[in-house]
Design a protein around this motif. Sequence first.
Motif, short mmCIF file in Angstrom:
data_model
loop_
_atom_site.label_atom_id
_atom_site.label_comp_id
_atom_site.label_asym_id
_atom_site.label_seq_id
_atom_site.Cartn_x
_atom_site.Cartn_y
_atom_site.Cartn_z
N HIS A 96 37.65 34.42 41.23
CA HIS A 96 39.07 34.41 40.87
C HIS A 96 39.89 33.89 42.05
O HIS A 96 39.82 34.44 43.16
CB HIS A 96 39.54 35.81 40.49
CG HIS A 96 38.86 36.36 39.28
ND1 HIS A 96 39.04 35.82 38.02
CD2 HIS A 96 37.99 37.39 39.12
CE1 HIS A 96 38.33 36.50 37.14
NE2 HIS A 96 37.67 37.46 37.78
N SER A 97 40.65 32.84 41.83
CA SER A 97 41.46 32.24 42.90
C SER A 97 42.42 33.25 43.50
O SER A 97 42.98 34.10 42.79
CB SER A 97 42.25 31.05 42.35
OG SER A 97 41.40 30.01 41.97
N THR A 118 33.90 27.10 39.25
CA THR A 118 33.88 28.20 40.23
C THR A 118 33.99 27.65 41.64
O THR A 118 34.66 28.22 42.50
CB THR A 118 32.60 29.03 40.06
OG1 THR A 118 32.58 29.60 38.75
CG2 THR A 118 32.53 30.15 41.08
N SER A 121 37.55 26.86 42.39
CA SER A 121 38.29 28.09 42.65
C SER A 121 37.97 28.64 44.03
O SER A 121 38.87 29.01 44.79
CB SER A 121 37.94 29.12 41.57
OG SER A 121 38.62 30.33 41.80
N SER A 159 36.59 33.66 33.02
CA SER A 159 37.22 32.82 34.03
C SER A 159 37.15 31.37 33.54
O SER A 159 36.81 31.11 32.39
CB SER A 159 36.52 32.98 35.38
OG SER A 159 35.25 32.34 35.37
N ASN A 189 42.44 36.76 33.81
CA ASN A 189 42.25 35.32 33.96
C ASN A 189 41.46 34.73 32.80
O ASN A 189 40.92 33.63 32.89
CB ASN A 189 41.53 34.99 35.27
CG ASN A 189 42.37 35.28 36.49
OD1 ASN A 189 41.93 35.98 37.41
ND2 ASN A 189 43.60 34.79 36.54
#
Length: 295
Positions: A96-97, A118, A121, A159, A189
């Motif tokens: 998760h950013s 991913t 991110s 995600s 998200n």
Amino acid sequence: MMKKLNILFPFLLFFLMLPRIAPAAHYEMKKVSDSVYAAVALPAGKAGSNAMVIISDNHVILAGSHFVPEAVKELLAEVSQITSFPVKEVILTHHHSGYNYIDLDLPVNASIFTSWQTWQSLNSEYRRVKNPVTIFENALTLQRGQLSIVLSNTGKGHSAGDVVVYIPNEDVLFTSDLLFNGVVGYMGNGYMRDWVMNLEMLESLTAATVIPGVGSVTDSGGISAFLVFMREFLTEVLRHVEKGENLAQTKKGFSLPAYQQLPGYKTFFNVNIERAYGEFKSDQTNGKASGASAR
């Protein structure tokens, strides 16, 4: 009395000198097949989700996400109790950013495998990745001795680029956070329509052993149960959206009594509803058919 103490003292001293093994704080290790262990995140620990431990012919592969330094240290210690093989590869299932404290403190000599979403991110963080990274688009199979480890990029779901790991030799599936078993996890998200479709795909695999992102090890029945929850959750949000209610009204009127006692339901109540509400309102604006989201 003194004679008894003199006899007991050497035994007492022996036990005091034994090495003390600290109880696990973040994970509980469970063997689920010949080559696979599930590292189940403990509720009070710092591990945000479960991990998968794969023992190959000469090294160890970790799969998971939300790796914080304390939990990684414990996980490596737990692995060392299972095998003398080193951890050489990590399958990072999502990121998760904006979370610079997770997924960047992996074993320095380990190679990372992850989806291109991913990687985008992870690479957006101000901390730099020091490990060698292999990025794939749709799917990648790692052949490690007799083990085939199939990585699939499911695209949007929990995600922007969730990776699921399947070991056909032993019929073990690791879903990462696409699946919460017996709990309600973070959906802030998520991409709700895509998430439901991915769950339908995972359910069709009918895997004998399923390691979820959060919760206890299950089988394909656990996927089916979570799919039912997702449909009911989204249907309830959609009901309020179609009535023209705003977000505050939706939160106030939202009701899922069958699930409100689940761990995490209250914790993630606001953020989960906000995410689903936002997606459905966007669909309305773009003229999408409303009923398809919670089919």
